[in-house]
Design an enzyme around this catalytic site. Structure first.
Site, PDB file in Angstrom:
ATOM      1  CG  HIS A  54      -0.589  -0.138   2.405  1.00 21.39           C
ATOM      2  ND1 HIS A  54       0.629  -0.813   2.851  1.00 21.39           N
ATOM      3  CD2 HIS A  54      -0.478   1.406   3.483  1.00 21.39           C
ATOM      4  CE1 HIS A  54       0.372  -0.742   4.688  1.00 21.39           C
ATOM      5  NE2 HIS A  54       0.209   0.914   5.155  1.00 21.39           N
ATOM      6  CG  HIS A  56      -0.121   4.489   4.311  1.00 22.42           C
ATOM      7  ND1 HIS A  56      -0.385   3.779   6.180  1.00 22.42           N
ATOM      8  CD2 HIS A  56      -1.141   5.388   4.388  1.00 22.42           C
ATOM      9  CE1 HIS A  56      -2.416   3.984   5.846  1.00 22.42           C
ATOM     10  NE2 HIS A  56      -2.207   4.962   4.860  1.00 22.42           N
ATOM     11  CG  ASP A  58       4.477   3.410   7.122  1.00 23.89           C
ATOM     12  OD1 ASP A  58       3.666   3.983   6.774  1.00 23.89           O
ATOM     13  OD2 ASP A  58       4.535   2.028   8.013  1.00 23.89           O
ATOM     14  CG  HIS A  59       4.072  -0.407   4.165  1.00 17.68           C
ATOM     15  ND1 HIS A  59       4.424  -1.231   4.924  1.00 17.68           N
ATOM     16  CD2 HIS A  59       3.559   0.806   5.430  1.00 17.68           C
ATOM     17  CE1 HIS A  59       3.864  -0.789   5.724  1.00 17.68           C
ATOM     18  NE2 HIS A  59       2.958   0.018   6.592  1.00 17.68           N
ATOM     19  CG  HIS A 115      -4.166  -0.282   6.760  1.00 17.47           C
ATOM     20  ND1 HIS A 115      -3.447   0.578   8.061  1.00 17.47           N
ATOM     21  CD2 HIS A 115      -3.192   0.441   6.048  1.00 17.47           C
ATOM     22  CE1 HIS A 115      -2.886   1.372   8.125  1.00 17.47           C
ATOM     23  NE2 HIS A 115      -1.952   1.236   7.026  1.00 17.47           N
ATOM     24  CG  ASP A 132       0.757  -1.262   7.360  1.00 15.43           C
ATOM     25  OD1 ASP A 132       1.512  -1.991   8.348  1.00 15.43           O
ATOM     26  OD2 ASP A 132       0.675  -0.098   7.944  1.00 15.43           O
ATOM     27  CG  HIS A 170       4.026  -2.031  10.899  1.00 15.27           C
ATOM     28  ND1 HIS A 170       4.348  -0.934  11.677  1.00 15.27           N
ATOM     29  CD2 HIS A 170       3.240  -1.648  10.139  1.00 15.27           C
ATOM     30  CE1 HIS A 170       4.822   1.112  10.475  1.00 15.27           C
ATOM     31  NE2 HIS A 170       3.525   0.126   9.431  1.00 15.27           N
TER      32      HIS A 170
HETATM   33 FE    FE Z   1       2.150   1.298   8.027  1.00 17.19          FE
HETATM   34 ZN    ZN Z   2      -0.347   1.443   6.298  1.00 12.80          ZN
END
Ligand code: FE
Ligand code: ZN
Length: 258
Positions: A54, A56, A58-59, A115, A132, A170
């Site tokens: 996805h 985001h 942090d990905h 998510h 996530d 995570h």
């Molecule tokens: Fe994440």
């Molecule tokens: Zn995420």
């Protein structure tokens, strides 16, 4: 083929899907480039593609720097995220059930909205990268989806083979198990897994992967049909007549859990 686990940022996991014969790797969800570049060079692997679950940051945060160092690598993500232009340099737009090939292994894409609306999981023989959507003993926050949508996505993952190894985005496993214990306080499976994971993490080992079998036994979000879980949600005074409602109540309770 094997999976390398790379801790990144605060609690993210980046994964390398490694082909041992060709000394090549595909990276999944590169939040940060530096630890990925370090692992690639330590193992003398050539990166051939970037797969994202996805959009985001942090990905996808490491995509730019990985391409700057290693060249114009293909970047895969969902068709939804492609339309929204929210994964940098995305080259392939994947839909539910699309086939994905990693060397001689054939896998498929599973659309798992909840998510985010564009969330996908990558299913390979015996392995699933869930981003996530599904964490060990928990699930992601519901930023864009609805309870029926997120519940249906988790049911799709739940339908995979029990031995499937789950690789989540995570390290939230301890906190998730602490929450799971508030849902099912008398669950021996949850208590034992919490103890086991505390030791494992204390010794510096990541919690993933876990089998789907373990998740079905201890992850409340995969146990919304279970009488004890339904009873707990009723005790909270929340609607519980459908599994999606039970899921929604659990997700809301987890949002407030510290
Ligand atoms: Fe994440
Ligand atoms: Zn995420």
């Amino acid at each position: 083929m094997h999976v390398e686990i790379i801790p990144a940022l605060t609690d993210n996991y980046v994964y390398l899907l490694v082909d041992d014969d060709h000394k090549e790797a595909i990276v999944i969800d590169p939040s940060d480039a530096a630890p990925v570049l370090a692992r690639l060079s330590a193992l003398r692997l050539k990166l051939t593609a970037i797969w994202c679950t996805h959009h985001h940051p942090d990905h996808v945060g490491g995509i730019d720097a990985l391409r700057a160092h290693l060249g114009d690598l293909p970047v895969w993500g969902s068709a939804h995220d492609f339309e929204q232009k929210r994964i940098p340099f995305q080259t392939r737009a994947l839909s539910d059930r699309d086939s994905v090939v990693a060397w001689n292994h054939e896998g498929r894409v599973m659309a798992v909205p909840g998510h985010t609306l564009g969330a996908i999981a990558y299913v390979l023989p015996g392995i699933v990268f869930t981003g996530d959507t599904l964490f060990l003993a928990g699930c992601g926050r519901m930023f864009e989806g609805t309870p029926p949508m997120f519940y249906a996505s988790l049911e799709k993952i739940r339908a995979l083979d029990d031995q499937t190894l789950i690789y989540p985005g995570h390290e939230y496993t301890l906190k998730n198990l602490e929450f799971a214990l508030t849902v099912e306080p008398s669950s021996v499976a949850v208590q034992e897994r919490l103890e086991r994971m505390r030791v494992q993490l204390d010794n510096g080992f990541p919690s993933p992967p876990a089998t789907l079998r373990d998740e079905k036994a201890t992850n409340p979000f995969l146990r919304v049909h279970h009488a004890d879980v339904v009873a707990r949600v009723r005790e909270w005074g929340e609607a519980s007549s459908t599994p999606a409602q039970v899921f929604g109540a659990l997700r809301a309770a987890k949002d407030k859990f510290r």
